[in-house]
Design a protein around this motif. Sequence first.
Motif, mmCIF file in Angstrom:
data_model
loop_
_atom_site.group_PDB
_atom_site.id
_atom_site.type_symbol
_atom_site.label_atom_id
_atom_site.label_comp_id
_atom_site.label_asym_id
_atom_site.label_seq_id
_atom_site.Cartn_x
_atom_site.Cartn_y
_atom_site.Cartn_z
ATOM 1 N N TRP A 134 0.831 -1.200 0.000
ATOM 2 C CA TRP A 134 0.000 0.000 0.000
ATOM 3 C C TRP A 134 0.868 1.254 0.000
ATOM 4 N N PRO A 135 0.484 2.274 -0.751
ATOM 5 C CA PRO A 135 1.098 3.581 -0.544
ATOM 6 C C PRO A 135 0.634 4.128 0.820
ATOM 7 N N VAL A 136 1.550 4.723 1.552
ATOM 8 C CA VAL A 136 1.219 5.391 2.813
ATOM 9 C C VAL A 136 1.596 6.853 2.625
ATOM 10 N N LEU A 137 0.589 7.681 2.398
ATOM 11 C CA LEU A 137 0.808 9.102 2.165
ATOM 12 C C LEU A 137 0.808 9.807 3.517
ATOM 13 N N VAL A 138 1.888 10.517 3.799
ATOM 14 C CA VAL A 138 2.084 11.139 5.110
ATOM 15 C C VAL A 138 2.246 12.639 4.918
ATOM 16 N N ASP A 139 1.429 13.413 5.607
ATOM 17 C CA ASP A 139 1.575 14.861 5.542
ATOM 18 C C ASP A 139 2.894 15.278 6.195
ATOM 19 N N VAL A 165 5.492 14.451 10.071
ATOM 20 C CA VAL A 165 6.905 14.052 10.165
ATOM 21 C C VAL A 165 7.707 15.059 10.992
ATOM 22 N N ASP A 166 7.284 16.304 11.000
ATOM 23 C CA ASP A 166 8.003 17.368 11.714
ATOM 24 C C ASP A 166 7.843 17.326 13.232
ATOM 25 N N LEU A 167 6.873 16.574 13.751
ATOM 26 C CA LEU A 167 6.631 16.548 15.193
ATOM 27 C C LEU A 167 7.569 15.575 15.908
ATOM 28 N N PRO A 168 8.023 15.928 17.120
ATOM 29 C CA PRO A 168 8.885 15.015 17.876
ATOM 30 C C PRO A 168 8.181 13.682 18.182
ATOM 31 N N TYR A 169 6.919 13.746 18.606
ATOM 32 C CA TYR A 169 6.105 12.555 18.848
ATOM 33 C C TYR A 169 4.694 12.817 18.349
ATOM 34 N N LYS A 222 9.278 11.428 12.558
ATOM 35 C CA LYS A 222 10.109 11.059 11.405
ATOM 36 C C LYS A 222 10.073 9.560 11.109
ATOM 37 N N ALA A 223 9.619 8.744 12.050
ATOM 38 C CA ALA A 223 9.519 7.300 11.807
ATOM 39 C C ALA A 223 8.490 6.992 10.724
ATOM 40 N N PHE A 224 7.463 7.840 10.590
ATOM 41 C CA PHE A 224 6.439 7.583 9.577
ATOM 42 C C PHE A 224 6.995 7.691 8.159
#
Length: 185
Positions: free
Chosen positions: A138-143, A147-151, A168-170
């Motif tokens: 599956w494509p996982v589209l991440v805003d 990604v910019d948030l620490p948690y 950033k793990a996403f």
Amino acid sequence: MRAPIGHFDTATPAPECLDELIRPVADAVRRWHGSLPAERIVYVDTEPEWADTATFVEHYGRELLEQSANCVVVAAKRAGETRLAACLVLSTTRVDVNGVVRRRLGARKASFAAADLATGETGMEYGGITPIGLPEDWPVLVDAAVVDLPYVLVGSGRRRGKLLVPGKAFAELPGAVVLEGLGVA
């Protein structure tokens, strides 16, 4: 362990509580290979009746509204074929299904997948779908804002419990594509 965000009674590194996770999520944690160790993914036990975002932040901390993300399954259609994808956006935004998602997936039409299709294909409970443990094709589209948030607080695959994951793990999940403007106000 103390949760990195929110006010939770218990917080446990996900690899130490695989029995609390449903199979696809537990399997993904077991075979985690991102640049951050799997121990940075934290499971917090929460009440299932408080799973929806508005109720959830009332009980576990209003600051979580700005640190929460929703994962939705989208069905993209073109030439009689349907392709499923996941979209992860901040809880304070909505997925731009008819713009960013449709164009990215090369679809004529895109819409939110029916609940029974989303749960059947992911093996997760509706209201708890998480990008960790989705089918690898599956494509996982991440805003990009996620990604910019620490948690980030996301579902755990079921309505009981949540995962706290470094943003950033996403970007390192199988099939992940980070996009600007996926989540709109």
